[in-house]
Design an enzyme around this catalytic site. Structure first.
Site, PDB file in Angstrom:
ATOM      1  N   SER A  68       0.799  -1.236   0.000  1.00  0.00           N
ATOM      2  CA  SER A  68       0.000   0.000   0.000  1.00  0.00           C
ATOM      3  C   SER A  68       0.825   1.275   0.000  1.00  0.00           C
ATOM      4  O   SER A  68       0.256   2.356  -0.210  1.00  0.00           O
ATOM      5  CB  SER A  68      -0.925   0.022   1.212  1.00  0.00           C
ATOM      6  OG  SER A  68      -2.097  -0.664   0.895  1.00  0.00           O
ATOM      7  N   LYS A  71       0.377   3.356  -2.948  1.00  0.00           N
ATOM      8  CA  LYS A  71      -0.785   4.236  -3.123  1.00  0.00           C
ATOM      9  C   LYS A  71      -0.389   5.715  -3.103  1.00  0.00           C
ATOM     10  O   LYS A  71      -1.051   6.553  -3.718  1.00  0.00           O
ATOM     11  CB  LYS A  71      -1.822   3.955  -2.022  1.00  0.00           C
ATOM     12  CG  LYS A  71      -2.456   2.567  -2.131  1.00  0.00           C
ATOM     13  CD  LYS A  71      -3.308   2.238  -0.916  1.00  0.00           C
ATOM     14  CE  LYS A  71      -3.934   0.857  -1.035  1.00  0.00           C
ATOM     15  NZ  LYS A  71      -4.587   0.409   0.198  1.00  0.00           N
ATOM     16  N   TYR A 193      -3.204  -2.295 -10.400  1.00  0.00           N
ATOM     17  CA  TYR A 193      -3.114  -2.140  -8.934  1.00  0.00           C
ATOM     18  C   TYR A 193      -2.196  -3.202  -8.315  1.00  0.00           C
ATOM     19  O   TYR A 193      -1.325  -2.895  -7.496  1.00  0.00           O
ATOM     20  CB  TYR A 193      -4.525  -2.204  -8.338  1.00  0.00           C
ATOM     21  CG  TYR A 193      -4.536  -2.202  -6.824  1.00  0.00           C
ATOM     22  CD1 TYR A 193      -4.153  -1.072  -6.115  1.00  0.00           C
ATOM     23  CD2 TYR A 193      -4.920  -3.333  -6.102  1.00  0.00           C
ATOM     24  CE1 TYR A 193      -4.150  -1.075  -4.719  1.00  0.00           C
ATOM     25  CE2 TYR A 193      -4.922  -3.339  -4.718  1.00  0.00           C
ATOM     26  CZ  TYR A 193      -4.539  -2.207  -4.036  1.00  0.00           C
ATOM     27  OH  TYR A 193      -4.516  -2.214  -2.657  1.00  0.00           O
ATOM     28  N   TYR A 245      -4.499   3.658   8.088  1.00  0.00           N
ATOM     29  CA  TYR A 245      -5.795   2.999   8.128  1.00  0.00           C
ATOM     30  C   TYR A 245      -6.583   3.427   9.351  1.00  0.00           C
ATOM     31  O   TYR A 245      -6.524   4.584   9.756  1.00  0.00           O
ATOM     32  CB  TYR A 245      -5.620   1.473   8.050  1.00  0.00           C
ATOM     33  CG  TYR A 245      -5.041   1.040   6.732  1.00  0.00           C
ATOM     34  CD1 TYR A 245      -5.619   1.431   5.537  1.00  0.00           C
ATOM     35  CD2 TYR A 245      -3.898   0.262   6.671  1.00  0.00           C
ATOM     36  CE1 TYR A 245      -5.092   1.041   4.314  1.00  0.00           C
ATOM     37  CE2 TYR A 245      -3.366  -0.135   5.454  1.00  0.00           C
ATOM     38  CZ  TYR A 245      -3.974   0.266   4.288  1.00  0.00           C
ATOM     39  OH  TYR A 245      -3.452  -0.119   3.093  1.00  0.00           O
TER      40      TYR A 245
HETATM   41  N1  GLU Z   1      -2.163  -5.170  -2.120  1.00  0.00           N
HETATM   42  C1  GLU Z   1      -2.763  -5.087  -0.816  1.00  0.00           C
HETATM   43  C2  GLU Z   1      -4.256  -5.291  -0.915  1.00  0.00           C
HETATM   44  O1  GLU Z   1      -4.850  -4.796  -1.800  1.00  0.00           O
HETATM   45  C3  GLU Z   1      -2.434  -3.773  -0.209  1.00  0.00           C
HETATM   46  C4  GLU Z   1      -2.980  -3.596   1.178  1.00  0.00           C
HETATM   47  C5  GLU Z   1      -2.017  -2.906   2.100  1.00  0.00           C
HETATM   48  O2  GLU Z   1      -0.806  -2.895   1.907  1.00  0.00           O
HETATM   49  O3  GLU Z   1      -2.486  -2.369   3.124  1.00  0.00           O
HETATM   50  O4  GLU Z   1      -4.839  -5.958  -0.129  1.00  0.00           O
END
Ligand code: GLU
Length: 310
Positions: A68, A71, A193, A245
């Site tokens: 993530s 992102k 993604y 998060y």
């Molecule tokens: N590729 C992971 C997912 O989509 C990323 C989630 C993360 O790193 O928090 O679940």
């Protein structure tokens, strides 16, 4: 802030050694099977400053799955590409839900709460796939440019593993498409993604590649404008409120830095006008954030007085 770089090196190594035995306090992500293959005892940390200093400890030069953390880079690319139109399709509020929650997306008619939960990142992936002729290549090139390192690569094993276990992300993407908020075909969006999540980088590479966010959008090494000062501010604001998060409030409360975690165990923290810290330790807490990585950031933020709220 860092007055004595040798002293920081000693301190960083000491913090790391104190945290090393605590790897049993978290759990390595296994919902993407390839991530579960990583050694839970891996531990690294790196501080890079906008004036060119780099201090690392432990496995800080070992590549890991950025997940993530990608992102953040995707968001910058999408902002650069479509400007304020992005904010018609994704909001900038904390979600108060798990990173991969579906329930809120239905209530809110396919508009993700922010670009750093999975739904928001899939929306950003759609922007990239529909506005770049070769979005995966563009993404990898962007990472290599920012890290000044052409050895940055896509871990195909992690990519395949996530593709084979990506039903939840597929559900998020299809739900958004049903509300008309996704332009491209879903397999293409997912493939982009999962590719960006599967990029492997070290703490040192990640810290270096994010220095522009600590420097009002300018790469301090090349002086190239990576994004506008306004967009650097916006990304930092989103990371402050949503980057960790559903633990973002507690993270702001106790540490006070814009940050982003990934389920590969990496965490990056931006220290505006100063530099970037990246930590890596795979075992995660119940929010999906690295236990040791978060502890190390707390140690460093306190030692160096880094909180942006001071
Ligand atoms: N590729 C992971 C997912 O989509 C990323 C989630 C993360 O790193 O928090 O679940």
């Amino acid at each position: 802030m860092i007055k004595d770089i040798d002293n920081l090196k000693v301190k960083l190594a000491a913090f790391l050694e104190a945290q090393r035995p605590l790897y049993t306090q978290g759990k390595v992500a296994d919902y993407i099977p390839a991530l579960a293959e990583v050694c839970p005892k891996s531990i690294g940390a790196c501080v890079a400053t906008i004036n060119g200093k780099v201090v690392g400890a432990g496995d800080y030069q070992v590549p890991f799955s950025i997940q993530s953390i990608s992102k953040v880079f995707g968001l910058v690319m999408a902002m650069n590409r479509i400007g304020d139109d992005l904010w018609q399709r994704v909001s900038m509020e904390p979600s108060g839900q798990a990173f991969n929650s579906i329930i809120q997306l239905e209530w809110e008619k396919g508009v993700p709460r922010n670009p750093v939960i999975n739904a928001g990142a899939l929306l950003v992936a759609d922007v990239l796939t529909s506005h770049f002729s070769a979005s995966k290549l563009a993404f990898l090139s962007f990472m290599r440019k920012l890290s000044h390192d052409d050895s940055v690569y896509i871990d195909c094993h992690v990519y395949e593993s996530e593709l084979a276990h990506g039903n939840r992300n597929a559900a998020l993407a299809y739900l958004m498409k049903s509300f008309g908020n996704i332009e491209s075909e879903i397999p293409e969006v997912l493939s982009h993604y999962f590719t960006q999540c599967a990029i492997a980088m070290s703490c040192e590479q990640l810290a270096n590649s994010l220095l522009f966010l600590a420097n009002k959008g300018i790469d301090p090494v090349t002086n190239e404008v990576i994004c506008s000062p306004k967009d650097a501010h916006r990304v930092n604001a989103i990371l402050s409120t949503s980057g960790m998060y559903d633990q973002s409030g507690e993270f702001a409360f106790s540490i006070g830095l814009p940050a982003k975690s990934g389920v590969g165990g990496g965490v990056i923290a931006i220290v505006p006008n100063y530099g970037v810290i990246c930590t890596w330790s795979p075992p995660l807490n119940s929010f999906g954030n690295s236990v040791i990585g978060t502890n190390l950031l707390a140690n460093l933020a306190e030692e160096l007085g880094l909180s942006i709220y001071h």
